[in-house]
Design a protein around this motif. Structure first.
Motif, PDB file in Angstrom:
ATOM      1  N   UNK A 141       0.875  -1.231  -0.164  1.00 20.61           N
ATOM      2  CA  UNK A 141       0.361   0.039  -0.403  1.00 20.61           C
ATOM      3  C   UNK A 141       1.282   1.253   0.300  1.00 20.61           C
ATOM      4  N   UNK A 142       2.372   1.041   0.572  1.00 20.85           N
ATOM      5  CA  UNK A 142       3.147   2.515   0.727  1.00 20.85           C
ATOM      6  C   UNK A 142       3.632   2.529  -1.040  1.00 20.85           C
ATOM      7  N   UNK A 143       3.573   1.534  -1.098  1.00 20.80           N
ATOM      8  CA  UNK A 143       4.105   2.439  -2.626  1.00 20.80           C
ATOM      9  C   UNK A 143       2.855   2.384  -3.607  1.00 20.80           C
ATOM     10  N   UNK A 144       2.099   2.208  -3.709  1.00 17.90           N
ATOM     11  CA  UNK A 144       0.863   2.403  -3.944  1.00 17.90           C
ATOM     12  C   UNK A 144       0.138   4.446  -3.843  1.00 17.90           C
ATOM     13  N   UNK A 145       1.648   5.217  -2.572  1.00 21.51           N
ATOM     14  CA  UNK A 145       0.723   5.884  -2.366  1.00 21.51           C
ATOM     15  C   UNK A 145      -0.248   6.124  -1.467  1.00 21.51           C
ATOM     16  N   UNK A 160      18.910   6.948   0.449  1.00 29.64           N
ATOM     17  CA  UNK A 160      17.351   7.776   1.899  1.00 29.64           C
ATOM     18  C   UNK A 160      17.461   8.979   1.483  1.00 29.64           C
ATOM     19  N   UNK A 161      16.742   9.593   1.232  1.00 25.57           N
ATOM     20  CA  UNK A 161      15.812  10.967   1.804  1.00 25.57           C
ATOM     21  C   UNK A 161      15.236  11.714   3.401  1.00 25.57           C
ATOM     22  N   UNK A 162      16.116  12.366   3.349  1.00 25.60           N
ATOM     23  CA  UNK A 162      15.692  13.243   4.552  1.00 25.60           C
ATOM     24  C   UNK A 162      15.302  14.561   5.417  1.00 25.60           C
ATOM     25  N   UNK A 163      14.160  14.124   5.601  1.00 22.72           N
ATOM     26  CA  UNK A 163      12.766  15.938   5.409  1.00 22.72           C
ATOM     27  C   UNK A 163      13.464  16.738   6.518  1.00 22.72           C
ATOM     28  N   UNK A 170      13.263   9.875   7.590  1.00 18.39           N
ATOM     29  CA  UNK A 170      13.162   9.195   6.420  1.00 18.39           C
ATOM     30  C   UNK A 170      11.579   9.240   5.333  1.00 18.39           C
ATOM     31  N   UNK A 171      11.928   9.620   4.540  1.00 16.39           N
ATOM     32  CA  UNK A 171      10.669   9.371   3.410  1.00 16.39           C
ATOM     33  C   UNK A 171      10.997   8.740   2.549  1.00 16.39           C
ATOM     34  N   UNK A 172       9.620   8.025   2.145  1.00 16.62           N
ATOM     35  CA  UNK A 172       9.428   7.022   0.390  1.00 16.62           C
ATOM     36  C   UNK A 172       7.958   7.423   0.432  1.00 16.62           C
ATOM     37  N   UNK A 173       8.134   7.334  -1.631  1.00 19.97           N
ATOM     38  CA  UNK A 173       6.728   7.069  -1.158  1.00 19.97           C
ATOM     39  C   UNK A 173       5.880   8.562  -0.781  1.00 19.97           C
ATOM     40  N   UNK A 174       4.930   8.372  -0.140  1.00 24.20           N
ATOM     41  CA  UNK A 174       4.070   9.838   0.735  1.00 24.20           C
ATOM     42  C   UNK A 174       4.082   8.647   2.703  1.00 24.20           C
ATOM     43  N   UNK A 175       5.214   7.692   2.308  1.00 24.45           N
ATOM     44  CA  UNK A 175       5.697   7.589   4.325  1.00 24.45           C
ATOM     45  C   UNK A 175       6.684   8.455   4.636  1.00 24.45           C
ATOM     46  N   UNK A 176       6.544   8.864   5.756  1.00 23.76           N
ATOM     47  CA  UNK A 176       7.471   9.219   6.865  1.00 23.76           C
ATOM     48  C   UNK A 176       8.210   8.200   8.092  1.00 23.76           C
ATOM     49  N   UNK A 177       9.288   8.239   8.220  1.00 30.24           N
ATOM     50  CA  UNK A 177       9.788   7.423   9.281  1.00 30.24           C
ATOM     51  C   UNK A 177      10.093   8.614  10.253  1.00 30.24           C
ATOM     52  N   UNK A 178      10.408   8.690  11.523  1.00 32.29           N
ATOM     53  CA  UNK A 178      11.274   9.628  12.133  1.00 32.29           C
ATOM     54  C   UNK A 178      11.359   9.207  14.081  1.00 32.29           C
ATOM     55  N   UNK A 179      12.755   9.154  14.541  1.00 26.19           N
ATOM     56  CA  UNK A 179      12.613   9.184  15.845  1.00 26.19           C
ATOM     57  C   UNK A 179      11.958   9.654  16.566  1.00 26.19           C
ATOM     58  N   UNK A 180      11.723  10.436  16.358  1.00 24.62           N
ATOM     59  CA  UNK A 180      10.620  12.234  17.384  1.00 24.62           C
ATOM     60  C   UNK A 180       9.644  11.063  17.463  1.00 24.62           C
TER      61      UNK A 180
END
Length: 437
Positions: A308-312, A392-395, A411-421
């Motif tokens: 689903x993430x790869x689909x946006x 890797x792309x960082x936002x 970290x961002x990929x597609x419309x996914x965001x992952x953060x340690x915060x």
């Protein structure tokens, strides 16, 4: 709702056990108790909820500001609020226990380890009270709760030695059944290691609930209204799927409340084998993915997320949620487990913590939780390190904290965001996330 703060002389003095005994004692006296915790914490509040039967409120001035902390306090329900402090009373920055007590104008009950002291307990309490004046702090230490104190002459000696203006508010007896096991990140969670009910009931008998209720008082109202008031979605509301189980257990009560105010929330458990529910967006809170890495590696929900993430599909993962979205997780025993594979990172657990701080991030591009240039506040506490892929792309620029890659996070990929915060809803991150669905 009246309240008071339980502040410790130091970390490890037994504030959580004392707080649980006070909650139990007040409930036995017929009071509906609203627990709360000073500082960013997900673990101690889980123990509060297990005893009080309602979610604990997080009160942190860095995350919320003074008015935000007052608003969050007032969202609680009950007759009296018991606020557990963080570290020692005066330890920490602007979000210390003392600072929270000042912001809420609540009296402080000092939790003192009395196992090997008597008159010295009184001297300690007097020093903590007098320090407030010497340091120009508006902190009122009104009483003492003697942790690990025996009854009889021991308790009487402590009570009789206390100076005028500092009440003896009871004792918590020494007992092996009042010890909560701990591990990395702190104590075990409340649903994993609840205190023995009989031991907790015995501890509650030593608490002077009548005097505690006399000393409690109501905080002042916020100086301004919630800027988000009136922003709750009407009509067609987006749907947010929220992971919730032992691997994804770190979420503030206020976060759940805010998400439910602006969206329809469907919870799911990857560990239980739940599929990813139909949703317009997904939120993966932090937690303990490292303790359940093998189960997550075969979890249907993570494979669904990858597709689903790869689909946006918009996905937001915080700390443990970011780890679950990564390519792999290596545990401290060296075993590697495949994760969802959405974010280009391999995460490795370490034996000691890698970051522990309040955090401020500045977005360098539009992301699901913020527009370019906006700032978010939160906190980080983790034992892992991420090895980022070359693509890797960082936002986010890290204004304060450590981030996922030194001075960068998000970290961002597609419309996914992952953060340690871990963000608090007062930051606006979750409103932004829902608003972009």
């Amino acid at each position: 709702m009246k309240g008071f703060v339980l502040g410790g002389t130091s970390s490890g003095v037994g504030k959580t056990v004392a707080t649980l005994a006070v909650i139990e004692a007040l409930q036995r006296a017929g009071e509906a108790v609203q627990p709360a915790k000073a500082g960013p914490d997900f673990i101690d509040p889980s123990h509060h909820e297990a005893v009080a039967g309602r979610p604990s409120r997080t009160l942190d001035l860095w995350l919320q500001g003074r008015d935000g902390a007052r608003r969050n306090y007032r969202r609680g329900e009950g007759d009296v609020c018991v606020v557990e402090g963080v570290m020692g009373l005066y330890d920490g920055d602007a979000s210390s226990t003392a600072a929270v007590a000042e912001a809420l104008d609540l009296p402080v009950v000092l939790v003192v380890d009395a196992e090997a002291g008597m008159e010295s307990v009184a001297a300690t309490a007097l020093g903590f009270r007098e320090y407030a004046d010497a340091a120009g702090r508006d902190v009122e230490v009104v009483g003492v709760l003697a942790q690990r104190a025996h009854g009889g002459r021991h308790a009487e000696g402590i009570r009789d030695a206390l100076p005028d203006g500092i009440d003896y508010l009871g004792r918590i007896p020494p007992s092996d059944d009042l010890e909560i096991p701990d591990r990395h990140l702190g104590l075990e969670m409340g649903r994993e290691s609840p205190l023995d009910p009989d031991a907790l009931a015995a501890a509650a008998e030593g608490v002077r609930t009548d005097r505690l209720l006399d000393l409690a008082r109501e905080p002042p109202r916020p100086g301004s209204g919630d800027p988000r008031d009136g922003n709750a979605a009407d009509g067609d509301r987006p749907t947010v799927a929220v992971a919730s189980d032992a691997a994804f257990a770190f979420s503030y009560a206020a976060t759940t409340e805010r998400l439910r105010a602006v969206a329809d929330v469907h919870t799911f458990s990857p560990l239980a084998g739940d599929p990813l529910p139909p949703a317009d967006g997904v939120y993966l809170p932090g937690g303990y993915p490292e303790l359940h890495a093998a189960e997550l590696a075969s979890a249907r929900a993570l494979s669904d997320l990858a597709d689903r993430a790869s689909e946006g599909l918009p996905v937001y993962g915080e700390c443990g949620g970011m780890i679950a979205l990564s390519e792999s997780l290596i545990t401290t025993d060296g075993d590697a487990h495949e994760m969802a594979g959405v974010l280009p990172a391999e995460v490795e657990m370490r034996d000691r913590y890698q970051a522990l701080d309040h955090v401020e991030l500045r977005a360098t591009r539009d992301v699901p939780t913020a527009a370019a240039g906006e700032r978010l506040r939160g906190h980080e506490f983790h034992y892992s390190r991420a090895d980022l892929g070359s693509d890797a792309r960082l936002a986010f620029d890290v204004v304060r904290g450590d981030g996922v890659d030194g001075d960068r996070d998000g970290l961002v990929e597609y419309r996914t965001l992952g953060t340690y915060c871990h963000c608090h809803p007062e930051s606006g991150a979750f409103d932004a996330f829902v608003g972009r669905l």
